[in-house]
Design a protein around this motif. Structure first.
Motif, PDB file in Angstrom:
ATOM      1  N   SER A  74       0.821  -1.216   0.000  1.00  0.00           N
ATOM      2  CA  SER A  74       0.000   0.000   0.000  1.00  0.00           C
ATOM      3  C   SER A  74       0.854   1.265   0.000  1.00  0.00           C
ATOM      4  CB  SER A  74      -0.955   0.004   1.195  1.00  0.00           C
ATOM      5  OG  SER A  74      -0.269   0.341   2.400  1.00  0.00           O
ATOM      6  N   PHE A  75       2.116   1.141   0.395  1.00  0.00           N
ATOM      7  CA  PHE A  75       3.015   2.300   0.415  1.00  0.00           C
ATOM      8  C   PHE A  75       3.846   2.431  -0.863  1.00  0.00           C
ATOM      9  CE2 PHE A  75       2.574   1.544   5.087  1.00  0.00           C
ATOM     10  CZ  PHE A  75       1.929   2.732   5.379  1.00  0.00           C
ATOM     11  N   VAL A  76       3.721   1.451  -1.748  1.00  0.00           N
ATOM     12  CA  VAL A  76       4.554   1.441  -2.967  1.00  0.00           C
ATOM     13  C   VAL A  76       3.755   2.012  -4.134  1.00  0.00           C
ATOM     14  CG1 VAL A  76       5.821  -0.025  -4.583  1.00  0.00           C
ATOM     15  CG2 VAL A  76       5.872  -0.543  -2.114  1.00  0.00           C
ATOM     16  N   ASP A  77       4.328   2.985  -4.823  1.00  0.00           N
ATOM     17  CA  ASP A  77       3.670   3.572  -5.990  1.00  0.00           C
ATOM     18  C   ASP A  77       3.973   2.786  -7.256  1.00  0.00           C
ATOM     19  OD1 ASP A  77       2.554   6.164  -4.817  1.00  0.00           O
ATOM     20  OD2 ASP A  77       4.646   6.203  -4.154  1.00  0.00           O
ATOM     21  N   VAL A  78       5.211   2.363  -7.386  1.00  0.00           N
ATOM     22  CA  VAL A  78       5.612   1.634  -8.597  1.00  0.00           C
ATOM     23  C   VAL A  78       6.404   0.404  -8.185  1.00  0.00           C
ATOM     24  CG1 VAL A  78       6.935   1.734 -10.751  1.00  0.00           C
ATOM     25  CG2 VAL A  78       5.666   3.745  -9.976  1.00  0.00           C
ATOM     26  N   LEU A  79       5.981  -0.750  -8.690  1.00  0.00           N
ATOM     27  CA  LEU A  79       6.658  -2.013  -8.412  1.00  0.00           C
ATOM     28  C   LEU A  79       7.278  -2.536  -9.699  1.00  0.00           C
ATOM     29  CD1 LEU A  79       7.070  -4.483  -6.383  1.00  0.00           C
ATOM     30  CD2 LEU A  79       5.067  -5.486  -7.541  1.00  0.00           C
ATOM     31  N   VAL A  80       8.582  -2.774  -9.666  1.00  0.00           N
ATOM     32  CA  VAL A  80       9.246  -3.434 -10.795  1.00  0.00           C
ATOM     33  C   VAL A  80       9.381  -4.891 -10.380  1.00  0.00           C
ATOM     34  CG1 VAL A  80      11.232  -3.455 -12.349  1.00  0.00           C
ATOM     35  CG2 VAL A  80      10.489  -1.297 -11.292  1.00  0.00           C
ATOM     36  N   ASP A  81       8.625  -5.772 -11.050  1.00  0.00           N
ATOM     37  CA  ASP A  81       8.502  -7.124 -10.511  1.00  0.00           C
ATOM     38  C   ASP A  81       9.137  -8.198 -11.393  1.00  0.00           C
ATOM     39  OD1 ASP A  81       6.643  -7.585 -12.585  1.00  0.00           O
ATOM     40  OD2 ASP A  81       5.186  -8.530 -11.265  1.00  0.00           O
ATOM     41  N   GLY A  82       9.419  -9.329 -10.773  1.00  0.00           N
ATOM     42  CA  GLY A  82       9.927 -10.494 -11.490  1.00  0.00           C
ATOM     43  C   GLY A  82      11.434 -10.638 -11.387  1.00  0.00           C
ATOM     44  N   GLU A  83      11.859 -11.890 -11.436  1.00  0.00           N
ATOM     45  CA  GLU A  83      13.297 -12.168 -11.364  1.00  0.00           C
ATOM     46  C   GLU A  83      14.018 -11.651 -12.607  1.00  0.00           C
ATOM     47  OE1 GLU A  83      14.036 -16.320 -10.757  1.00  0.00           O
ATOM     48  OE2 GLU A  83      13.273 -16.285  -8.691  1.00  0.00           O
ATOM     49  N   PHE A  84      15.294 -11.371 -12.448  1.00  0.00           N
ATOM     50  CA  PHE A  84      16.132 -11.052 -13.602  1.00  0.00           C
ATOM     51  C   PHE A  84      16.388 -12.351 -14.360  1.00  0.00           C
ATOM     52  CE2 PHE A  84      20.511 -11.018 -15.309  1.00  0.00           C
ATOM     53  CZ  PHE A  84      20.305 -10.104 -16.327  1.00  0.00           C
ATOM     54  N   VAL A  85      16.067 -12.349 -15.654  1.00  0.00           N
ATOM     55  CA  VAL A  85      16.265 -13.539 -16.494  1.00  0.00           C
ATOM     56  C   VAL A  85      17.333 -13.217 -17.539  1.00  0.00           C
ATOM     57  CG1 VAL A  85      15.193 -15.158 -18.109  1.00  0.00           C
ATOM     58  CG2 VAL A  85      13.888 -14.295 -16.139  1.00  0.00           C
ATOM     59  N   GLU A  86      18.462 -13.874 -17.395  1.00  0.00           N
ATOM     60  CA  GLU A  86      19.613 -13.581 -18.241  1.00  0.00           C
ATOM     61  C   GLU A  86      19.251 -13.668 -19.735  1.00  0.00           C
ATOM     62  OE1 GLU A  86      22.580 -12.550 -17.589  1.00  0.00           O
ATOM     63  OE2 GLU A  86      23.679 -12.988 -19.441  1.00  0.00           O
ATOM     64  N   ALA A  87      18.475 -14.688 -20.110  1.00  0.00           N
ATOM     65  CA  ALA A  87      18.140 -14.884 -21.528  1.00  0.00           C
ATOM     66  C   ALA A  87      17.276 -13.742 -22.066  1.00  0.00           C
ATOM     67  CB  ALA A  87      17.410 -16.214 -21.708  1.00  0.00           C
TER      68      ALA A  87
END
Ligand code: SF4
Length: 174
Positions: free
Chosen positions: A128-141
């Motif tokens: 609720s305190f987050v305006d923008v979420l960058v989600d997901g694991e880093f995938v090298e491929a």
């Protein structure tokens, strides 16, 4: 909770000029992670009341747009529990500042639509305190250095208030 670094003036991890906190501890272990030293929950220094005061002081500058939470993994349950009181203080003291958070977990995992080890009793309030979420694991491929604010194309930049209002994922596009 420990943290590895504070970047006081950051223009790479979210829009505008931001202050970025790199928390310690991450259980994703993505291949070719850009900072594997932060996987260790004991890496860096303890996040103390003094650290919170230092961050609030930095964030109070007019030219700082807001806070970015990076890692490590801010949404490991122990890190959520440590960050939540600080986010409450930040929102109360500096309501005009935005919060960006990076997570290797997807929004669906954080909200409970998909089971995950990240979701705990404080996850909904933290989101609720987050305006923008960058989600997901880093995938090298899927790495693409031309992408803005993310490392691989599977990661989404999600506008959380708009997502809540719409009842579906709305990507941030400002
Ligand atoms: S989630 Fe981030 S910090 Fe954790 S292993 Fe993946 S890239 Fe590294």
């Amino acid at each position: 909770m420990n943290y590895g670094n504070i970047k006081r003036r950051d223009i790479a991890d979210g829009v505008g000029v931001r202050t970025t906190l790199f928390v310690s501890g991450c259980t994703h272990h993505c291949k070719n992670c850009f900072q594997p030293e932060t996987w260790d929950f004991a890496y860096g220094r303890p996040f103390t009341a003094g650290t919170e005061a230092e961050l609030l002081d930095e964030l109070s500058h007019d030219f700082i747009d807001g806070l970015t939470l990076l890692g490590g993994e801010p949404f490991e349950p122990d890190n959520q529990r440590a960050l939540l009181p600080f986010l409450r203080r930040l929102r109360a003291a500096l309501p005009g500042k935005t919060v960006w958070a990076y997570s290797g977990y997807t929004l669906e995992e954080l909200t409970g639509a998909v089971p995950s080890r990240a979701r705990c009793e404080v996850t909904d309030e933290m989101l609720s305190f987050v305006d923008v979420l960058v989600d997901g694991e880093f995938v090298e491929a899927l790495k693409d250095i031309t992408l803005r604010f993310r490392g691989s194309s599977n990661q989404r930049i999600i506008d959380l208030p708009a997502t809540r209002a719409a009842g579906r994922v709305v990507l941030w596009d400002k």
